[in-house]
Design an enzyme around this catalytic site. Structure first.
Site, PDB file in Angstrom:
ATOM      1  N   CYS A 116     -17.218  27.096   5.919  1.00 26.30           N
ATOM      2  CA  CYS A 116     -16.557  28.063   5.039  1.00 26.30           C
ATOM      3  C   CYS A 116     -17.555  29.085   4.522  1.00 26.30           C
ATOM      4  CB  CYS A 116     -15.937  27.338   3.849  1.00 26.30           C
ATOM      5  SG  CYS A 116     -14.394  26.509   4.236  1.00 26.30           S
ATOM      6  N   ARG A 397      -8.648  21.902   7.088  1.00 27.91           N
ATOM      7  CA  ARG A 397      -9.965  21.308   7.355  1.00 27.91           C
ATOM      8  C   ARG A 397     -10.189  20.055   6.498  1.00 27.91           C
ATOM      9  NH1 ARG A 397     -14.675  25.568   7.949  1.00 27.91           N
ATOM     10  NH2 ARG A 397     -15.621  23.588   8.385  1.00 27.91           N
TER      11      ARG A 397
END
Ligand code: UD1
Length: 418
Positions: A116, A397
């Site tokens: 991320c 995720r």
């Protein structure tokens, strides 16, 4: 791409079961190649970061069997030591595989990891300390290559208690005749879970959960019948805030409440009622919520992964809150989206200043990252009207069945594929 359609305003109520920890599963999956045999893992969350890690392990030659939340990893025939670039880019924790592959094969090649976009997220601490224990590193424009004949006994001082660097050092120094001491080690519960798993296999890791960890190299690890992954404290914290932000009343099962100390104490200061029992906790969101300040810190401080979620709750707490992010330098992007729901927030270097309002209004938002995405879903649950939250790949995720769990608690949420 999937999106959630959420009609806000429902008070959540009922019970939710927390899944296995993402941040414990990923290093334990990496460690599962170390005994050169089979490992059976229970309570592994069905999330895309786990699936990507399994893809990497399969590309290296492992065979993986999956039955619901149980994974059987057979690494006996594994030979490949090059982590494929396309998979490496998909998640940051892929770098943890480097330590495990090095320990088993004495060499590994990999490119820079992805993950991320919440900061620069370098791996300098991993590499610098690999070098200190005798690992030779060469880099070209595409790959980092590590080779090691013998791990050297050393006392290492980490400049920062990095979770990943601590885990990688533990993994890289499993085999041999040495003694490695890691000072200023990360103390996160997921490191304890990794050490417990490896010690069950016969490794000699002492002090996990404190800031001094000692690893004594061993000659061999044994075949392990099974290991159960610890509960996900970040998912548990997310559901605590879901209860708070919807002024609901939720029982959260299958948690270790000790892992959530600072989050529980801040929610209580905001005015929520929280009761903890052995492996569960109850939250009752209060109507009269008050602003609090939070500062993210390494464990046992307030977790950075719950900062976006808690900050979003603070947008509807009466008064002014200051949130300071001390771990990642770019972890307020999500708030630009939440502001589109009416949140009153000012950005000041690594802090945000939030002036609480009564209620958010609906808006269509795009996830910016994993935890920011969860924060947007919770914001939509508070708001009046219908919101769409898109770019859910970020959220997938790390959250297993997020919409299904919320729906069971009474949320008006549907998932659409387009
Ligand atoms: C892990 C967690 C992540 C969590 C973070 C902090 C996993 C899979 N992920 O990430 O969810 O948010 O801990 O609790 O467990 N740093 C460097 N150089 C390095 C390594 C780290 O400068 O070599 C910096 C990072 O940029 C960041 C800080 O140290 O600012 C913390 O990073 P670290 O603890 O390593 O986090 P991760 O292991 O990536």
């Amino acid at each position: 791409m999937s999106k959630y359609i959420i009609k806000g305003g429902e008070k959540l109520s009922g019970e939710v079961n927390i899944s296995g920890s993402k941040n414990a599963s990923l290093p334990i999956l990496a460690a599962s190649i170390l005994n050169r045999k089979k490992v059976k893992l229970y309570n592994v969350p069905d999330i895309s970061d786990v699936r990507t890690t399994c893809e990497i392990l399969e590309s290296l030659g492992c065979k993986i069997e999956k039955i619901n939340n149980v994974l059987i990893i057979d690494s006996e025939k594994m030979e490949n030591t090059v982590i494929p670039d396309d998979l490496m880019r998909k998640l940051r924790s892929s770098v943890i595989l480097a330590g495990a592959i090095l320990a088993r094969f004495k060499k590994v090649s990999f490119s820079l990891p992805g993950g991320c976009d919440i900061g620069t997220r370098p791996i300098d601490l991993h590499l610098k300390n690999f070098k200190k224990i005798g690992i030779k590193i060469s880099e070209n424009s595409r790959y980092i290559e590590c080779i090691c004949d013998k791990i050297e006994s050393k006392t290492i001082e980490l400049d920062f208690p990095s979770v990943g660097a601590t885990e990688n050092l533990i993994l890289a120094s499993i085999y041999g005749n040495h003694e490695i001491i890691i000072n200023n080690a990360a103390m996160e519960p997921e490191i304890v879970d990794l050490a417990n798993f490896l010690n069950k296999l016969g490794a000699k890791i002492y002090g996990a959960g404190t800031n001094i960890i000692k690893v004594l190299g061993v000659k061999k690890l044994k075949e392990l019948a099974s290991y159960t992954i610890m509960p996900d404290r970040i998912e548990a914290g997310t559901f605590l805030v879901a209860g708070a932000i919807t002024k609901g009343s939720i029982k959260i099962n299958k948690v270790n409440t000790i892992h959530l100390g600072p989050v529980i104490s801040k929610l209580k200061k905001c005015g929520c009622e929280i009761l903890t029992d052995n492996n569960c906790m109850y939250i009752n969101g209060n109507k009269n919520t008050t602003a609090v300040d939070i500062k993210t810190m390494p464990y046992p401080g307030f977790p950075t992964d719950l900062q976006p979620i808690f900050s979003t709750y603070l947008t509807i707490c009466k008064g002014t809150s200051i949130v300071t992010e001390n771990i990642f330098e770019n972890r307020f992007k999500f708030m630009q989206e939440i502001k589109r729901m009416g949140a009153k927030v000012k950005f000041e270097s690594n802090s945000i200043i939030i002036k609480g309002i009564k209620k958010l209004h609906s808006a269509n938002l795009e996830c910016t990252d994993l935890r920011g995405g969860a924060a947007m879903v919770l914001a939509a649950l508070n708001s009046d009207g219908v919101s769409e939250i898109s770019k859910l790949d970020y959220l997938f995720r790390g959250y297993e069945n997020f919409d299904i769990k919320l729906k069971k608690l009474g949320a008006n949420i549907t998932r659409e594929e387009n």
